[in-house]
Structure formats: C-alpha cells, structure tokens
Scaffold this motif. Sequence first.
Motif, PDB file in Angstrom:
ATOM      1  N   UNK A   1       0.848  -1.195   0.000  1.00 49.33           N
ATOM      2  CA  UNK A   1       0.000   0.000   0.000  1.00 49.33           C
ATOM      3  C   UNK A   1       0.887   1.249   0.000  1.00 49.33           C
ATOM      4  N   UNK A   2       0.514   2.223  -0.828  1.00 52.11           N
ATOM      5  CA  UNK A   2       1.171   3.531  -0.832  1.00 52.11           C
ATOM      6  C   UNK A   2       0.128   4.614  -0.582  1.00 52.11           C
ATOM      7  N   UNK A   3       0.507   5.586   0.229  1.00 52.97           N
ATOM      8  CA  UNK A   3      -0.415   6.685   0.521  1.00 52.97           C
ATOM      9  C   UNK A   3      -0.604   7.555  -0.710  1.00 52.97           C
ATOM     10  N   UNK A   4       0.502   7.951  -1.359  1.00 49.50           N
ATOM     11  CA  UNK A   4       0.457   8.802  -2.546  1.00 49.50           C
ATOM     12  C   UNK A   4       1.480   8.291  -3.551  1.00 49.50           C
ATOM     13  N   UNK A   5       1.106   8.317  -4.811  1.00 50.37           N
ATOM     14  CA  UNK A   5       2.046   8.038  -5.895  1.00 50.37           C
ATOM     15  C   UNK A   5       2.011   9.217  -6.865  1.00 50.37           C
ATOM     16  N   UNK A   6       3.179   9.815  -7.083  1.00 51.31           N
ATOM     17  CA  UNK A   6       3.313  10.929  -8.019  1.00 51.31           C
ATOM     18  C   UNK A   6       3.825  10.398  -9.351  1.00 51.31           C
TER      19      UNK A   6
ATOM     20  N   UNK B   1       8.656   9.350 -14.439  1.00 51.60           N
ATOM     21  CA  UNK B   1       9.073   8.703 -13.204  1.00 51.60           C
ATOM     22  C   UNK B   1       7.885   8.573 -12.251  1.00 51.60           C
ATOM     23  N   UNK B   2       7.888   7.471 -11.513  1.00 53.43           N
ATOM     24  CA  UNK B   2       6.820   7.166 -10.555  1.00 53.43           C
ATOM     25  C   UNK B   2       7.435   7.194  -9.159  1.00 53.43           C
ATOM     26  N   UNK B   3       6.999   8.137  -8.353  1.00 54.90           N
ATOM     27  CA  UNK B   3       7.508   8.314  -6.996  1.00 54.90           C
ATOM     28  C   UNK B   3       6.411   7.927  -6.007  1.00 54.90           C
ATOM     29  N   UNK B   4       6.719   7.019  -5.093  1.00 49.68           N
ATOM     30  CA  UNK B   4       5.738   6.581  -4.113  1.00 49.68           C
ATOM     31  C   UNK B   4       6.078   7.026  -2.705  1.00 49.68           C
ATOM     32  N   UNK B   5       5.059   7.372  -1.936  1.00 49.39           N
ATOM     33  CA  UNK B   5       5.208   7.691  -0.516  1.00 49.39           C
ATOM     34  C   UNK B   5       4.448   6.624   0.269  1.00 49.39           C
ATOM     35  N   UNK B   6       5.182   5.894   1.091  1.00 50.55           N
ATOM     36  CA  UNK B   6       4.586   4.790   1.837  1.00 50.55           C
ATOM     37  C   UNK B   6       3.703   5.308   2.960  1.00 50.55           C
TER      38      UNK B   6
ATOM     39  N   UNK C   1       4.230   4.987   5.959  1.00 47.64           N
ATOM     40  CA  UNK C   1       5.110   5.511   7.015  1.00 47.64           C
ATOM     41  C   UNK C   1       5.751   6.846   6.621  1.00 47.64           C
ATOM     42  N   UNK C   2       5.482   7.310   5.395  1.00 47.87           N
ATOM     43  CA  UNK C   2       6.011   8.594   4.950  1.00 47.87           C
ATOM     44  C   UNK C   2       7.339   8.520   4.232  1.00 47.87           C
ATOM     45  N   UNK C   3       7.812   7.311   3.905  1.00 48.03           N
ATOM     46  CA  UNK C   3       9.083   7.166   3.200  1.00 48.03           C
ATOM     47  C   UNK C   3       8.880   7.313   1.692  1.00 48.03           C
ATOM     48  N   UNK C   4       9.734   8.101   1.060  1.00 44.68           N
ATOM     49  CA  UNK C   4       9.629   8.360  -0.376  1.00 44.68           C
ATOM     50  C   UNK C   4      10.643   7.525  -1.140  1.00 44.68           C
ATOM     51  N   UNK C   5      10.234   6.940  -2.267  1.00 42.64           N
ATOM     52  CA  UNK C   5      11.145   6.153  -3.095  1.00 42.64           C
ATOM     53  C   UNK C   5      10.667   6.192  -4.540  1.00 42.64           C
TER      54      UNK C   5
ATOM     55  N   UNK D   1      -2.801  -1.483  -3.351  1.00 48.06           N
ATOM     56  CA  UNK D   1      -3.679  -0.315  -3.269  1.00 48.06           C
ATOM     57  C   UNK D   1      -2.844   0.956  -3.187  1.00 48.06           C
ATOM     58  N   UNK D   2      -3.350   2.017  -3.805  1.00 50.38           N
ATOM     59  CA  UNK D   2      -2.745   3.355  -3.741  1.00 50.38           C
ATOM     60  C   UNK D   2      -3.873   4.325  -3.417  1.00 50.38           C
ATOM     61  N   UNK D   3      -3.727   5.056  -2.331  1.00 50.61           N
ATOM     62  CA  UNK D   3      -4.821   5.930  -1.902  1.00 50.61           C
ATOM     63  C   UNK D   3      -5.029   7.089  -2.865  1.00 50.61           C
ATOM     64  N   UNK D   4      -3.937   7.752  -3.257  1.00 48.59           N
ATOM     65  CA  UNK D   4      -4.048   8.928  -4.131  1.00 48.59           C
ATOM     66  C   UNK D   4      -2.977   8.870  -5.219  1.00 48.59           C
ATOM     67  N   UNK D   5      -3.387   9.095  -6.451  1.00 50.38           N
ATOM     68  CA  UNK D   5      -2.457   9.324  -7.553  1.00 50.38           C
ATOM     69  C   UNK D   5      -2.394  10.823  -7.825  1.00 50.38           C
TER      70      UNK D   5
END
Length: 327
Positions: free
Chosen positions: A160-165, A186-191, A193-197, A226-230
């Motif tokens: 699960x990711x909170x936000x994916x940019x 590029x696809x950047x995800x924020x978990x 826990x708030x970690x960005x990768x 699941x991804x909460x917000x794109x």
Amino acid sequence: MKLDKDKLKELLAESDVKTTEDLQVFMRDMMKEVIETLYEGELEAHLGYKKHEPNVSDGNSRNGRSSKKVQSQMGEMELEVPRDRLSTFSPEIVKKRQTDISGIEAKVISMYAKGMSNRDIKEHIFDIYGHELSPETVSVITDKILPQAKEWQNRALEEIYAIVFMDGMVLKMRVDGAVRNVTIYFVIGISMEGHKSCLGLYLAETESAKYWLTVMNELKNRGVQDILIFAVDNLKGISEAITAAFPQSEIQKCVVHQIRNSLRFVPWKERKTVAADLKKIYAAATEEQARAELDAFAEKWDSKYPNISKSWRKEVVPIFCTVFRPK
C-alpha cells in the motif's frame, strides 16, 4: 591529516618540481610509495608478524614481490605487490586483477548515461587521462550495470502507498544513433510511514490508456495492492488506466498544468484577467463553491473560450480530490 609544509617543500625541491607535468610525476611516485607501504601493512596483518621478525605464522611466509601495472589519475603506475608462499594474501587497497584505480569505470558509465557514444567516450578518456580504451571495452564497462538495472526495475514493492506521483522530465538520449529529446516518466511513491522512493522510470513512445495500463499492471505485479491517491499530470489516457487498475484510488490532477493548458490559446492581453478568474475556482474553500465559480467563469468567458470551462468541468473533481476531502 595535517601535512608538514616544510617537509613538503623539501620534497618538492629535491624532486625539482617546476611544472604541472613534474607535479604529476611527483604525485604518482608518492602515491606508489603510499600504496606499497599499505600493501606491506596488509601482509603483516595477514601473516601475523613484521618483516625481519621470527616467523610465527602456520607455515606461511613472505615470498618476494610481483609487478603490476595500474591506471591512475596521474597516469600509468607500476606497483610491487608482496606475495606469500601459500598464496592466501588478498590485498584490499588495490585488489587482485584490479588494473584501474582512477575511477575510470564510474566516469565511463556517467558519460554513457549522458548520451555519449562509445567512440566519444574513448576519445574523452584519452584526452583527460591519456588512457586508451577501445569501444569494445567501453561496451563491457557499460554492460556491467545492466543486471543491476534489471534487478532494480523488478524489485518487490510495498502493498500500500499513501500517494504516488507521476511526472515527466525531458532528457537528451541517444536513440538509433542520434541524440534527441525524450520524455522519461518517473513514478515516486510515498509509503504509509512517509518514506519516499522511486518505484520506476518509463520511456513512453506514445501516451495512451493502453500504455499507462501496462505501467499500472507492472506496479501490481510487483506487489502493489492499493494506492490511496495518484497525483498526476493531465496525461492522455492516464485517468482511464488508473481507474481500471486501481478503481478505489483517488486521482489528484496537477492544477499548474491545468492552468497552463487553459491559457495556451488565450491572447496575452487577456491572460491576466482569465488567470485571475480561474484562481477563484481552484482557491475555493469547498467543491460547491468551486463549481459556482466555474459557472460564473463559463458565463463570462464561454463566448470566447468555450473549451476552458469544458476542460475544468471534466477535471474539477480530480483536481480537488485532496483539497475537499472531509476532515
């Protein structure tokens, strides 16, 4: 480490250093002495006794030296590598079979990533270091990173990711023998826990729902459930692909790109006024207020620019999905 300047001056005077070429030779000789001293220290630690001391090792001892040529930033250097009788000594400062201590491989990969051809890299390395590399050698060096790149591309992701940019960047890339501008997405995800990768990098020849659906399915195949917000640009087909792969996800469209697209065909003399009226929409406190401001905008500007209000009516919910979420 602080150097004794007086001793350094004496060394430079003894070596008759007067030009940059003399200095390079001096530095190369000094580096050779340092490496060989470190070699000796490593061998002492390996054998357990110093040179000329009684042999306390279990049947192992010093066994002379062997010559080894390496490439350095100061040019070619010949090192005297100590050996042991059992051939168990493996130096760390300059490893066995290592012939380059200048970091040339890293520089070759960097130049390759910037779009330089193998022959361009060969000439560039020779101009800087005087070191001859064949185009085939350059290919061998650059091919070393391919397995690592594949491993990174296929690594498992979080469920699960909170936000994916998702966004794009225009870069120069060598394609079919010519350097041209290409867009890397590029696809950047924020978990949670708030970690960005960075989840992935994609080179799209065409923007379509079919292409973006393959990207979404790849994320799912790598473990994303699941991804909460794109948060995405208004790319062609992106919304349809997200909805098909992650139907529960909300889509946050980029306001800046929406404004730019809206003002693209507005004459310069009216852009400031149109932009001010658009701001009333995206600065609204609630979705209801935003829709009311959009109705007012349409009444004022539809006679001149009907496509602007149509675009905002289509995108108003995706643009403000996070702004108007209930607290």
